[in-house]
Design an enzyme around this catalytic site. Structure first.
Site, short mmCIF file in Angstrom:
data_model
loop_
_atom_site.label_atom_id
_atom_site.label_comp_id
_atom_site.label_asym_id
_atom_site.label_seq_id
_atom_site.Cartn_x
_atom_site.Cartn_y
_atom_site.Cartn_z
N ASN A 8 0.88 -1.08 0.00
CA ASN A 8 0.09 0.22 -0.07
C ASN A 8 1.06 1.22 0.03
O ASN A 8 1.69 1.63 1.00
CB ASN A 8 -0.92 -0.11 1.22
N LYS A 15 3.60 0.98 2.68
CA LYS A 15 3.27 -0.17 3.70
C LYS A 15 3.47 -1.44 3.01
O LYS A 15 2.85 -1.57 1.99
CB LYS A 15 1.96 0.00 4.34
N ARG A 91 -2.58 -2.16 -3.26
CA ARG A 91 -3.94 -1.33 -3.18
C ARG A 91 -3.68 -0.29 -4.02
O ARG A 91 -2.50 0.47 -4.27
CB ARG A 91 -3.91 -0.84 -1.75
N HIS A 179 -12.91 2.96 -0.66
CA HIS A 179 -12.91 1.95 0.59
C HIS A 179 -13.58 0.67 -0.01
O HIS A 179 -13.77 -0.25 0.82
CB HIS A 179 -13.72 2.58 1.60
N GLY A 210 -10.22 7.90 7.29
CA GLY A 210 -11.06 8.28 6.16
C GLY A 210 -12.48 7.57 6.60
O GLY A 210 -12.32 6.49 7.18
N ARG A 239 -10.67 15.41 6.81
CA ARG A 239 -11.50 15.89 5.64
C ARG A 239 -12.65 16.33 6.08
O ARG A 239 -13.60 15.92 6.97
CB ARG A 239 -11.43 14.80 4.62
N ASP A 281 -8.05 12.57 15.72
CA ASP A 281 -7.96 11.15 16.60
C ASP A 281 -9.07 11.09 17.47
O ASP A 281 -9.34 11.72 18.59
CB ASP A 281 -6.61 10.91 17.08
N ARG A 283 -9.98 8.96 19.65
CA ARG A 283 -9.59 8.28 21.14
C ARG A 283 -9.04 9.69 21.79
O ARG A 283 -9.44 9.74 23.00
CB ARG A 283 -8.24 7.60 21.03
N GLY A 326 -11.38 1.64 12.28
CA GLY A 326 -10.85 1.94 13.63
C GLY A 326 -11.90 2.59 14.58
O GLY A 326 -11.91 1.93 15.71
N GLY A 328 -15.30 2.45 13.93
CA GLY A 328 -16.33 1.60 13.90
C GLY A 328 -16.24 0.32 14.71
O GLY A 328 -17.30 -0.05 15.41
N GLU A 377 -8.27 -5.11 5.05
CA GLU A 377 -8.11 -5.02 3.45
C GLU A 377 -6.75 -5.64 3.06
O GLU A 377 -6.88 -5.82 1.70
CB GLU A 377 -7.85 -3.19 3.25
P1 ADP Z 1 -7.19 4.76 8.74
O1 ADP Z 1 -8.49 5.03 7.81
O2 ADP Z 1 -5.91 5.35 8.79
O3 ADP Z 1 -6.89 2.95 8.33
P2 ADP Z 1 -8.32 3.48 11.10
O4 ADP Z 1 -9.00 2.44 10.57
O5 ADP Z 1 -6.96 2.76 11.98
O6 ADP Z 1 -7.62 4.59 10.05
O7 ADP Z 1 -9.05 4.36 12.24
C1 ADP Z 1 -8.34 5.42 12.94
C2 ADP Z 1 -9.27 5.97 13.81
O8 ADP Z 1 -9.68 4.89 14.90
C3 ADP Z 1 -8.90 7.13 14.88
O9 ADP Z 1 -9.71 8.15 14.85
C4 ADP Z 1 -8.70 6.50 16.15
O10 ADP Z 1 -8.78 7.28 17.26
C5 ADP Z 1 -9.63 5.53 16.22
N1 ADP Z 1 -9.64 4.67 17.07
C6 ADP Z 1 -8.75 3.40 17.11
N2 ADP Z 1 -9.05 2.66 18.29
C7 ADP Z 1 -9.94 3.39 19.01
C8 ADP Z 1 -10.73 3.05 20.02
N3 ADP Z 1 -9.99 2.16 20.93
N4 ADP Z 1 -11.48 4.00 20.62
C9 ADP Z 1 -11.95 4.78 19.88
N5 ADP Z 1 -11.32 5.12 18.70
C10 ADP Z 1 -10.40 4.43 18.16
#
Ligand code: ADP
Length: 391
Positions: A8, A15, A91, A179, A210, A239, A281, A283, A326, A328, A377
């Site tokens: 990717n 990656k 990808r 996606h 995203g 975004r 982020d 979190r 992440g 979801g 993915e």
């Molecule tokens: P990408 O689109 O870069 O692949 P990810 O699918 O890894 O991203 O999602 C990243 C998002 O998921 C960030 O906003 C991160 O804070 C959130 N996230 C990851 N773990 C948790 C968690 N335990 N609780 C809440 N949000 C989380």
């Protein structure tokens, strides 16, 4: 055991992951990240459990995507158990209107794919640079391109159209959706974990940095929130999501912003980051007591609720919602808040199941099943590449 490499490539990073090949379930053995291309490049290798195997700084002079590709092959070699890489799956963000399934990436195909660079200038050139580098250095090594757009090729023309003069639509200015590799994987998993829902009307919510939603009927995409670009639809980490086109004209006229400045604004400075002023982020925002963090999350959730309504209309009803990526998969609060705004559709969660992120998080009374299915993915690409190479 033969090895599959999954790559990717982004603007400043490559990656990759190495899988043991197997028809049904390839196993990930090794993960790599080459970051800082164009600045201070560094190679990182991790084992399947996430343990660091290697960290190495690289001299920045002349270190481009082709050099990163050679480095990838070099650092991966000692970990291949003496086997060759049998196939590399990539990808690739854009398959245009032409590629609606994974394809063997020959030199001729790469030339065709380069026509879609203007459709995805931030990603496509880097995706193709790595394929070209491998074609040059390892011409016998089969490579497979998997597209983020391909899963949405099944959409009806209405769902893909913009109401703009025909000449532009005919030149490719239409909704594509992204996606798709994640949606393909989740659709397959849904068929395995909830066979009764495989033929149903389903909205999959891919909520990561995203974010987008995909409406599926019988496992096929019928509509999605991202469109011509990856900036449309939901609000995301950085975004803005759907924005009145008049706002962009206003920003150009009133503030003198040009295309590149607007690109920074809508791709990198907006979304959760732009509203909170704190972080992109989830979190960090959940842990913050700042009102701006709460406002950012509230708008993120509101936009998802609104778009779920829109996609339920496109589906003519709704049988299931699946959360992935992440946020979801991990953020029970986001799932609960989204579900609350979907009560009118008959959505009700089981609080304990949701907290524990069980596969089914809806309550027995819910008229809409709600599930959490972790996306993968890389595995989807590994499987597609292996299947195509085996043919
Ligand atoms: P990408 O689109 O870069 O692949 P990810 O699918 O890894 O991203 O999602 C990243 C998002 O998921 C960030 O906003 C991160 O804070 C959130 N996230 C990851 N773990 C948790 C968690 N335990 N609780 C809440 N949000 C989380």
């Amino acid at each position: 055991m033969s090895k599959i490499a999954v790559v990717n490539a982004g603007s400043s990073s490559v990656k990759f992951a190495i899988f043991d090949a197997a028809d049904e379930a390839p196993t990930m053995r090794l993960r790599g990240l080459i970051e800082g291309i164009g600045a201070a490049p560094r190679v990182n290798l991790f084992g399947a459990g996430g343990e660091t195997l290697l960290r190495e700084d690289v001299a920045p002079e002349g270190f481009d995507h082709a050099a990163a590709t050679r480095t990838m092959m070099r650092v991966a070699a000692p970990w291949l158990d003496g086997k060759d890489i049998a196939v590399v799956g990539h990808r690739v963000v854009h398959g245009g209107g032409r590629f609606c399934a994974p394809v063997l990436a020959t030199a001729a195909v790469v030339d065709e794919l380069s026509q879609f660079v203007p459709l995805a200038p931030l990603h496509q050139p880097h995706n193709l640079a790595v394929i070209r580098a491998l074609l040059a250095e390892h011409p016998q090594l089969p490579q497979v391109a998997c597209f983020d757009t391909a899963f949405h090729a099944s959409q009806p023309p209405l769902a893909q159209a913009f109401a703009i003069p025909r000449q532009y639509s005919q030149a490719g200015v239409r909704r594509y959706g992204f996606h798709g590799i994640s949606y393909q994987y989740v659709a397959r998993r849904l068929g395995a974990v909830a066979p009764g829902l495989a033929q149903a009307r389903v909205i999959v919510a891919h909520l990561g940095n995203g974010a987008s939603l995909c409406a599926m009927k019988e496992g096929k995409s019928v509509a999605t929130t991202m469109g011509f670009s990856t900036v449309d639809g939901l609000m995301m980490g950085t975004r803005c999501g759907a924005i009145d086109a008049g706002v962009l004209l206003h920003l150009m006229d009133r503030y003198g912003l040009d295309a590149r400045r607007l690109e920074d604004l809508i791709y990198r400075e907006s979304g959760l980051l732009g509203i909170s002023g704190i972080s992109s982020d989830m979190r960090t925002l959940r842990a913050s007591s700042a009102p701006q963090a709460k406002e950012a999350i509230a708008l993120f959730v509101y936009r998802i609720q609104r778009e779920i309504g829109s996609l339920a209309a496109a589906l003519g009803g709704l049988d299931a919602i699946v959360f992935t990526a992440g946020i979801g998969e991990n953020d029970a609060a986001t799932r609960a808040e989204v579900a609350e705004g979907c009560a009118w559709l008959g959505v009700a969660l089981d609080d304990a199941a949701n907290r524990e992120a069980r596969t089914t998080v809806s309550s027995p009374q819910s008229q809409v099943a709600v599930l959490v299915i972790p996306t993968n993915e890389e595995l989807e690409i590994a499987q597609s590449a292996w299947r195509l190479a085996a043919r």
